[in-house]
Write an enzyme that holds these catalytic residues in place. Structure first.
Site, PDB file in Angstrom:
ATOM      1  N   ASN A   1      -9.493   9.460   5.453  1.00 32.94           N
ATOM      2  CA  ASN A   1      -9.396   9.642   4.012  1.00 32.94           C
ATOM      3  C   ASN A   1     -10.121  10.936   3.663  1.00 32.94           C
ATOM      4  O   ASN A   1     -11.304  11.085   3.968  1.00 32.94           O
ATOM      5  CB  ASN A   1     -10.053   8.447   3.310  1.00 32.94           C
ATOM      6  CG  ASN A   1      -9.757   8.394   1.835  1.00 32.94           C
ATOM      7  OD1 ASN A   1      -9.378   9.382   1.238  1.00 32.94           O
ATOM      8  ND2 ASN A   1      -9.951   7.235   1.258  1.00 32.94           N
TER       9      ASN A   1
ATOM     10  N   HIS B   1       0.843  -1.184   0.000  1.00 28.72           N
ATOM     11  CA  HIS B   1       0.000   0.000   0.000  1.00 28.72           C
ATOM     12  C   HIS B   1       0.884   1.242   0.000  1.00 28.72           C
ATOM     13  O   HIS B   1       1.714   1.418   0.888  1.00 28.72           O
ATOM     14  CB  HIS B   1      -0.917  -0.028   1.238  1.00 28.72           C
ATOM     15  CG  HIS B   1      -1.930   1.051   1.250  1.00 28.72           C
ATOM     16  ND1 HIS B   1      -2.081   1.905   2.309  1.00 28.72           N
ATOM     17  CD2 HIS B   1      -2.841   1.433   0.339  1.00 28.72           C
ATOM     18  CE1 HIS B   1      -3.052   2.769   2.045  1.00 28.72           C
ATOM     19  NE2 HIS B   1      -3.528   2.494   0.846  1.00 28.72           N
ATOM     20  N   ASP B   2       0.712   2.089  -0.988  1.00 33.57           N
ATOM     21  CA  ASP B   2       1.598   3.235  -1.168  1.00 33.57           C
ATOM     22  C   ASP B   2       1.624   4.171   0.037  1.00 33.57           C
ATOM     23  O   ASP B   2       2.674   4.697   0.396  1.00 33.57           O
ATOM     24  CB  ASP B   2       1.260   3.997  -2.450  1.00 33.57           C
ATOM     25  CG  ASP B   2      -0.178   4.486  -2.525  1.00 33.57           C
ATOM     26  OD1 ASP B   2      -1.031   4.001  -1.750  1.00 33.57           O
ATOM     27  OD2 ASP B   2      -0.466   5.346  -3.379  1.00 33.57           O
TER      28      ASP B   2
END
Length: 191
Positions: A134, A74-75
């Site tokens: 997010n 996951h970046d």
């Protein structure tokens, strides 16, 4: 997950690296194992999922003997692992199409209030938990540029920045979290 598919293509290993798997919401944030209750609720057999492994696990080798390692898939977790600090009281903002604002914790926060606030727990590359929100990032401007290009306006990113500099400051404020903006297409009109 795509990072795990690359591992399989390289050496045939069937594993699922935990940082990318944790984005599925099908793992137990406390243990990193597949959450049997979640899977059962959706009637998904656990046997459909590969063994979950932590970042840094050697999972195989190439023909020349080079090791294949399940790195953080996951970046955002890679970005957090690369923070230039080890301080425990540090927050991060990972910016992209969507942005993630959060901090690293030793354990997940699994309260009703946390859920209501839209906060999530993702397993980090270093074994800690990235507790984050997010938020909209560059999504709106990327979608506007895409729409303008479809309409024949070949604006570079620099063109857009220069135009923004000439705009009247704070003339309009929009709620970027409004659900109107979640789907792509016709973004200038939506704004």
């Amino acid at each position: 997950f795509m990072p795990d598919l690359f591992i399989h293509a390289l050496c045939g290993a069937q594993v699922c690296e935990r940082t990318i798997a944790s984005t599925s919401q099908m793992q137990d944030a406390r243990t990193g194992a597949w959450d049997r209750d979640v899977l059962a609720a959706y009637r998904i057999p656990e046997r459909m999922f590969a063994l979950s492994v932590p970042s840094g696990t050697v999972v195989g080798a190439l023909e020349n003997g080079a090791k294949v390692v399940a790195v953080a898939g996951h970046d955002t977790q890679c970005a957090v692992a690369a923070l230039p600090t080890q301080a425990r009281d540090t927050a991060f903002l990972s910016c992209g199409t969507w942005s993630l604002l959060g901090c690293e914790l030793d354990a997940p926060v699994l309260t009703e209030k946390s859920m209501r606030l839209g906060l999530s727990n993702e397993l980090g590359a270093n074994g800690r938990v990235n507790y984050l929100k997010n938020i909209i990032g560059l999504w709106l401007i990327q979608e506007c540029r895409r729409d303008w290009q479809k309409a024949g306006q070949k604006l570079s990113w620099n063109d857009i920045v220069e135009e923004a500099k000439r705009a009247e400051p704070f003339r309009t404020i929009i709620d970027t979290d409004d659900s109107t903006f979640y789907a792509g297409g016709q973004m200038p009109e939506k704004i």
